[in-house]
Scaffold this motif. Structure first.
Motif, PDB file in Angstrom:
ATOM      1  N   LEU A   5     -48.142  -3.195  41.501  1.00 26.85           N
ATOM      2  CA  LEU A   5     -48.433  -3.314  39.966  1.00 26.85           C
ATOM      3  C   LEU A   5     -48.288  -4.903  38.908  1.00 26.85           C
ATOM      4  CD1 LEU A   5     -46.469  -0.365  38.408  1.00 26.85           C
ATOM      5  CD2 LEU A   5     -49.094  -0.745  38.327  1.00 26.85           C
ATOM      6  N   PHE A   6     -49.471  -5.311  38.046  1.00 28.92           N
ATOM      7  CA  PHE A   6     -49.246  -6.301  37.297  1.00 28.92           C
ATOM      8  C   PHE A   6     -49.752  -5.918  36.028  1.00 28.92           C
ATOM      9  CE2 PHE A   6     -53.147  -6.062  39.317  1.00 28.92           C
ATOM     10  CZ  PHE A   6     -54.125  -7.155  38.566  1.00 28.92           C
ATOM     11  N   ASP A   7     -49.740  -6.531  35.503  1.00 29.41           N
ATOM     12  CA  ASP A   7     -50.388  -6.724  33.633  1.00 29.41           C
ATOM     13  C   ASP A   7     -51.101  -7.716  33.349  1.00 29.41           C
ATOM     14  OD1 ASP A   7     -48.719  -4.444  32.923  1.00 29.41           O
ATOM     15  OD2 ASP A   7     -46.965  -5.720  33.350  1.00 29.41           O
ATOM     16  N   VAL A   8     -51.797  -7.364  31.995  1.00 26.25           N
ATOM     17  CA  VAL A   8     -52.931  -8.619  31.338  1.00 26.25           C
ATOM     18  C   VAL A   8     -52.252  -8.597  30.144  1.00 26.25           C
ATOM     19  CG1 VAL A   8     -54.645  -9.393  31.138  1.00 26.25           C
ATOM     20  CG2 VAL A   8     -54.800  -8.024  33.568  1.00 26.25           C
ATOM     21  N   PHE A   9     -51.476  -9.248  29.837  1.00 25.60           N
ATOM     22  CA  PHE A   9     -51.173  -8.895  28.384  1.00 25.60           C
ATOM     23  C   PHE A   9     -52.418 -10.170  27.390  1.00 25.60           C
ATOM     24  CE2 PHE A   9     -49.191 -11.264  24.838  1.00 25.60           C
ATOM     25  CZ  PHE A   9     -48.279 -10.238  24.303  1.00 25.60           C
ATOM     26  N   SER A  10     -52.806  -9.861  26.483  1.00 25.63           N
ATOM     27  CA  SER A  10     -53.132  -9.859  25.532  1.00 25.63           C
ATOM     28  C   SER A  10     -52.713 -10.148  24.378  1.00 25.63           C
ATOM     29  CB  SER A  10     -55.246  -8.836  25.604  1.00 25.63           C
ATOM     30  OG  SER A  10     -55.941 -10.095  24.889  1.00 25.63           O
ATOM     31  N   ASP A  11     -52.806 -11.130  23.475  1.00 22.69           N
ATOM     32  CA  ASP A  11     -52.474 -11.172  22.163  1.00 22.69           C
ATOM     33  C   ASP A  11     -53.885 -12.254  21.200  1.00 22.69           C
ATOM     34  OD1 ASP A  11     -51.779 -13.552  22.461  1.00 22.69           O
ATOM     35  OD2 ASP A  11     -49.964 -13.507  22.574  1.00 22.69           O
ATOM     36  N   ALA A  12     -53.130 -12.177  20.145  1.00 27.73           N
ATOM     37  CA  ALA A  12     -54.498 -13.058  19.004  1.00 27.73           C
ATOM     38  C   ALA A  12     -54.116 -14.227  19.884  1.00 27.73           C
ATOM     39  CB  ALA A  12     -53.276 -13.044  18.025  1.00 27.73           C
ATOM     40  N   TRP A  13     -53.345 -15.040  20.792  1.00 25.72           N
ATOM     41  CA  TRP A  13     -53.956 -15.957  20.814  1.00 25.72           C
ATOM     42  C   TRP A  13     -53.626 -16.398  21.986  1.00 25.72           C
ATOM     43  CZ3 TRP A  13     -49.543 -14.400  18.452  1.00 25.72           C
ATOM     44  CH2 TRP A  13     -49.993 -14.242  16.793  1.00 25.72           C
ATOM     45  N   ALA A  14     -53.157 -15.530  23.234  1.00 27.81           N
ATOM     46  CA  ALA A  14     -53.729 -16.440  24.810  1.00 27.81           C
ATOM     47  C   ALA A  14     -53.979 -15.476  25.804  1.00 27.81           C
ATOM     48  CB  ALA A  14     -52.681 -16.935  25.169  1.00 27.81           C
ATOM     49  N   VAL A  15     -54.389 -14.593  26.726  1.00 33.03           N
ATOM     50  CA  VAL A  15     -54.516 -13.910  27.670  1.00 33.03           C
ATOM     51  C   VAL A  15     -53.587 -14.411  28.916  1.00 33.03           C
ATOM     52  CG1 VAL A  15     -56.522 -12.828  29.349  1.00 33.03           C
ATOM     53  CG2 VAL A  15     -57.213 -13.347  27.115  1.00 33.03           C
ATOM     54  N   GLU A  16     -52.962 -13.432  30.009  1.00 30.85           N
ATOM     55  CA  GLU A  16     -52.116 -14.202  30.758  1.00 30.85           C
ATOM     56  C   GLU A  16     -51.925 -13.217  31.815  1.00 30.85           C
ATOM     57  OE1 GLU A  16     -47.958 -14.188  29.024  1.00 30.85           O
ATOM     58  OE2 GLU A  16     -49.088 -16.185  27.424  1.00 30.85           O
ATOM     59  N   LEU A  17     -51.394 -13.137  32.931  1.00 33.36           N
ATOM     60  CA  LEU A  17     -51.022 -12.170  33.951  1.00 33.36           C
ATOM     61  C   LEU A  17     -49.968 -11.868  34.165  1.00 33.36           C
ATOM     62  CD1 LEU A  17     -53.877 -13.670  36.932  1.00 33.36           C
ATOM     63  CD2 LEU A  17     -53.699 -11.017  35.729  1.00 33.36           C
ATOM     64  N   HIS A  18     -49.227 -11.144  34.932  1.00 35.50           N
ATOM     65  CA  HIS A  18     -47.606 -10.741  34.157  1.00 35.50           C
ATOM     66  C   HIS A  18     -47.717 -10.339  36.011  1.00 35.50           C
ATOM     67  CE1 HIS A  18     -46.119 -12.285  30.479  1.00 35.50           C
ATOM     68  NE2 HIS A  18     -47.462 -11.687  30.688  1.00 35.50           N
ATOM     69  N   GLY A  19     -47.106 -10.391  36.599  1.00 27.44           N
ATOM     70  CA  GLY A  19     -47.237  -9.349  38.488  1.00 27.44           C
ATOM     71  C   GLY A  19     -46.314 -10.879  39.644  1.00 27.44           C
ATOM     72  N   SER A  20     -46.453  -9.834  40.704  1.00 21.52           N
ATOM     73  CA  SER A  20     -45.596 -11.015  42.298  1.00 21.52           C
ATOM     74  C   SER A  20     -46.523 -12.616  41.769  1.00 21.52           C
ATOM     75  CB  SER A  20     -46.173  -9.727  42.764  1.00 21.52           C
ATOM     76  OG  SER A  20     -46.748  -9.942  43.554  1.00 21.52           O
ATOM     77  N   ASP A  21     -45.891 -13.396  42.401  1.00 20.75           N
ATOM     78  CA  ASP A  21     -45.933 -14.927  42.661  1.00 20.75           C
ATOM     79  C   ASP A  21     -47.137 -14.821  44.052  1.00 20.75           C
ATOM     80  OD1 ASP A  21     -43.445 -15.356  41.359  1.00 20.75           O
ATOM     81  OD2 ASP A  21     -43.301 -16.270  42.917  1.00 20.75           O
ATOM     82  N   GLU A  22     -47.451 -13.665  43.990  1.00 22.96           N
ATOM     83  CA  GLU A  22     -48.097 -13.608  45.652  1.00 22.96           C
ATOM     84  C   GLU A  22     -49.392 -13.251  45.113  1.00 22.96           C
ATOM     85  OE1 GLU A  22     -49.138 -10.877  49.242  1.00 22.96           O
ATOM     86  OE2 GLU A  22     -47.180 -12.120  49.416  1.00 22.96           O
ATOM     87  N   LEU A  23     -49.159 -11.919  44.007  1.00 21.19           N
ATOM     88  CA  LEU A  23     -50.580 -11.198  43.541  1.00 21.19           C
ATOM     89  C   LEU A  23     -51.777 -12.056  42.822  1.00 21.19           C
ATOM     90  CD1 LEU A  23     -52.304  -8.974  44.245  1.00 21.19           C
ATOM     91  CD2 LEU A  23     -51.093  -7.957  41.365  1.00 21.19           C
ATOM     92  N   VAL A  24     -50.489 -12.827  41.813  1.00 24.09           N
ATOM     93  CA  VAL A  24     -50.744 -13.602  40.511  1.00 24.09           C
ATOM     94  C   VAL A  24     -51.445 -14.552  41.692  1.00 24.09           C
ATOM     95  CG1 VAL A  24     -49.964 -14.868  39.077  1.00 24.09           C
ATOM     96  CG2 VAL A  24     -49.107 -13.208  39.306  1.00 24.09           C
ATOM     97  N   LYS A  25     -51.404 -15.677  42.316  1.00 21.04           N
ATOM     98  CA  LYS A  25     -51.761 -16.399  43.210  1.00 21.04           C
ATOM     99  C   LYS A  25     -53.291 -16.093  43.579  1.00 21.04           C
ATOM    100  CE  LYS A  25     -47.346 -19.347  44.074  1.00 21.04           C
ATOM    101  NZ  LYS A  25     -46.488 -20.239  44.732  1.00 21.04           N
ATOM    102  N   HIS A  26     -52.862 -14.669  44.314  1.00 24.12           N
ATOM    103  CA  HIS A  26     -54.346 -14.706  44.449  1.00 24.12           C
ATOM    104  C   HIS A  26     -55.532 -14.330  43.913  1.00 24.12           C
ATOM    105  CE1 HIS A  26     -57.447 -12.280  46.971  1.00 24.12           C
ATOM    106  NE2 HIS A  26     -56.579 -11.469  46.596  1.00 24.12           N
ATOM    107  N   LEU A  27     -54.649 -14.009  42.579  1.00 21.25           N
ATOM    108  CA  LEU A  27     -55.814 -13.703  41.732  1.00 21.25           C
ATOM    109  C   LEU A  27     -56.196 -14.871  40.755  1.00 21.25           C
ATOM    110  CD1 LEU A  27     -53.921 -10.659  40.022  1.00 21.25           C
ATOM    111  CD2 LEU A  27     -56.515 -10.298  41.308  1.00 21.25           C
ATOM    112  N   LEU A  28     -55.501 -15.898  40.966  1.00 22.87           N
ATOM    113  CA  LEU A  28     -56.153 -16.826  40.202  1.00 22.87           C
ATOM    114  C   LEU A  28     -56.716 -17.850  41.421  1.00 22.87           C
ATOM    115  CD1 LEU A  28     -52.626 -18.772  38.855  1.00 22.87           C
ATOM    116  CD2 LEU A  28     -54.839 -17.871  37.421  1.00 22.87           C
ATOM    117  N   ALA A  29     -56.946 -17.275  42.658  1.00 19.25           N
ATOM    118  CA  ALA A  29     -57.710 -18.122  44.142  1.00 19.25           C
ATOM    119  C   ALA A  29     -59.103 -17.356  43.563  1.00 19.25           C
ATOM    120  CB  ALA A  29     -57.320 -17.712  44.675  1.00 19.25           C
ATOM    121  N   VAL A  30     -58.773 -15.967  42.816  1.00 22.03           N
ATOM    122  CA  VAL A  30     -60.242 -15.952  43.483  1.00 22.03           C
ATOM    123  C   VAL A  30     -60.969 -16.128  42.351  1.00 22.03           C
ATOM    124  CG1 VAL A  30     -60.977 -13.123  42.800  1.00 22.03           C
ATOM    125  CG2 VAL A  30     -59.779 -13.971  45.029  1.00 22.03           C
ATOM    126  N   MET A  31     -60.240 -16.678  41.273  1.00 20.50           N
ATOM    127  CA  MET A  31     -61.060 -16.787  39.539  1.00 20.50           C
ATOM    128  C   MET A  31     -61.815 -17.961  39.637  1.00 20.50           C
ATOM    129  SD  MET A  31     -58.712 -15.627  36.619  1.00 20.50           S
ATOM    130  CE  MET A  31     -59.902 -16.169  35.999  1.00 20.50           C
TER     131      MET A  31
END
Length: 81
Positions: free
Chosen positions: A51-77
């Motif tokens: 599981l992981f979260d995408v957090f979006s507020d009035a200023w920014a969008v962030e990913l929250h999750g395991s190191d491995e998964l977040v790094k993988h998603l950043l690489a795919v982006m």
């Protein structure tokens, strides 16, 4: 791990994030429309058993999750750009 993705008004990068989520096989835990701009708040996703979260507020969008998964998603982006 937490990673800042983009400013709230950066719709192009939000679109790349949605493409990366699709390429990684991520799917939302709850029913909501996956469209740009992302809805505000915590959006929970699953990739396999993780599981992981995408957090979006009035200023920014962030990913929250395991190191491995977040790094993988950043690489795919990065590949999508």
């Amino acid at each position: 791990m937490r990673a800042a993705i983009c400013a709230r008004e950066d719709y192009e990068t939000q679109g790349r994030l949605l493409e990366a989520l699709a390429r990684a096989g991520a799917y939302p835990e709850d029913e909501f429309e996956l469209e740009v701009p992302l809805p505000m708040g915590f959006l929970r996703f699953r990739v396999g058993a993780e599981l992981f979260d995408v957090f979006s507020d009035a200023w920014a969008v962030e990913l929250h999750g395991s190191d491995e998964l977040v790094k993988h998603l950043l690489a795919v982006m990065a590949e999508a750009s």
